[in-house]
Design a protein around this motif. Sequence first.
Motif, short mmCIF file in Angstrom:
data_model
loop_
_atom_site.label_atom_id
_atom_site.label_comp_id
_atom_site.label_asym_id
_atom_site.label_seq_id
_atom_site.Cartn_x
_atom_site.Cartn_y
_atom_site.Cartn_z
N UNK A 52 26.96 -19.40 11.71
CA UNK A 52 27.96 -18.38 12.02
C UNK A 52 29.08 -18.97 12.85
N UNK A 53 29.35 -18.40 14.00
CA UNK A 53 30.41 -18.89 14.89
C UNK A 53 29.93 -20.01 15.80
N UNK A 54 28.65 -20.38 15.73
CA UNK A 54 28.08 -21.42 16.59
C UNK A 54 27.96 -22.74 15.84
N UNK A 55 28.13 -23.82 16.56
CA UNK A 55 27.82 -25.15 16.06
C UNK A 55 26.88 -25.80 17.07
N UNK A 56 25.75 -26.25 16.58
CA UNK A 56 24.77 -26.93 17.42
C UNK A 56 24.75 -28.39 16.97
N UNK A 57 24.84 -29.31 17.92
CA UNK A 57 24.86 -30.73 17.55
C UNK A 57 24.12 -31.56 18.58
N UNK A 58 23.75 -32.75 18.18
CA UNK A 58 23.08 -33.65 19.09
C UNK A 58 23.02 -35.05 18.54
N UNK A 59 22.79 -35.99 19.42
CA UNK A 59 22.59 -37.37 19.01
C UNK A 59 21.65 -38.03 20.01
N UNK A 60 20.96 -39.04 19.56
CA UNK A 60 20.05 -39.80 20.41
C UNK A 60 20.13 -41.26 20.01
N UNK A 61 20.01 -42.12 21.00
CA UNK A 61 20.08 -43.55 20.76
C UNK A 61 18.90 -44.22 21.45
N UNK A 62 18.14 -44.99 20.70
CA UNK A 62 17.06 -45.81 21.23
C UNK A 62 17.46 -47.24 20.99
N UNK A 63 17.58 -48.00 22.05
CA UNK A 63 18.02 -49.38 21.89
C UNK A 63 17.18 -50.33 22.74
N UNK A 64 17.25 -51.60 22.39
CA UNK A 64 16.59 -52.64 23.16
C UNK A 64 17.64 -53.70 23.49
N UNK A 65 18.39 -53.51 24.58
CA UNK A 65 19.43 -54.47 24.95
C UNK A 65 18.82 -55.67 25.68
N UNK A 66 18.76 -56.81 25.05
CA UNK A 66 18.04 -57.97 25.58
C UNK A 66 18.94 -59.16 25.84
N UNK A 67 18.65 -59.83 26.96
CA UNK A 67 19.20 -61.16 27.25
C UNK A 67 18.20 -62.14 26.64
N UNK A 68 18.55 -62.78 25.55
CA UNK A 68 17.60 -63.65 24.86
C UNK A 68 17.27 -64.92 25.65
N UNK A 69 18.14 -65.31 26.58
CA UNK A 69 17.87 -66.53 27.35
C UNK A 69 16.79 -66.29 28.41
#
Length: 169
Positions: A52-69
Amino acid sequence: TTQAGASYYHNKLTDMLVTATPCPDKVLKSCAYNVNRAVLEGLTVNASRRIGAFTVSGNADWQDPKDETTDKSLARRAKKHGNAAVEYNLGALTTGAELEASGPRWDDAANKNRLGGYSLLNLYATWQFARDWSVLARWNNVTDKNYELARNYATPGAKFFAALRYGIK
């Protein structure tokens, strides 16, 4: 009326500049330093639905930010974060609420100083009073949440702003 998406990413970086507190050499309190090899790998999912007049939204992020050294997590990058929003559209008036959430992360390259996760509530309204003109009001961090993106650096508390916008459509 419904949209959904997912993105997997695997980015290999070399000579990535990052900021850390304290510096890896522990001489300076804060500095920029070079990460020789890093990997940003993760999954982002998002969806929105109009009801109707509503918009429902979402997002999710799963990450593995690694320093390989060092095989440590990159400083100041949460492994989980996301947003959820509900918007109501009544012709020329649009109002909405957003919830922004971030998991814990490390403040340093050695992964010893943990920064807590946080969530923020934001409210907004836009009124389009003429074809190319609108007024926007926004209240961010409604609950005046105290949180840190970097240790000992203040983040804004609750803040309100308004704007007059002109844009040709």
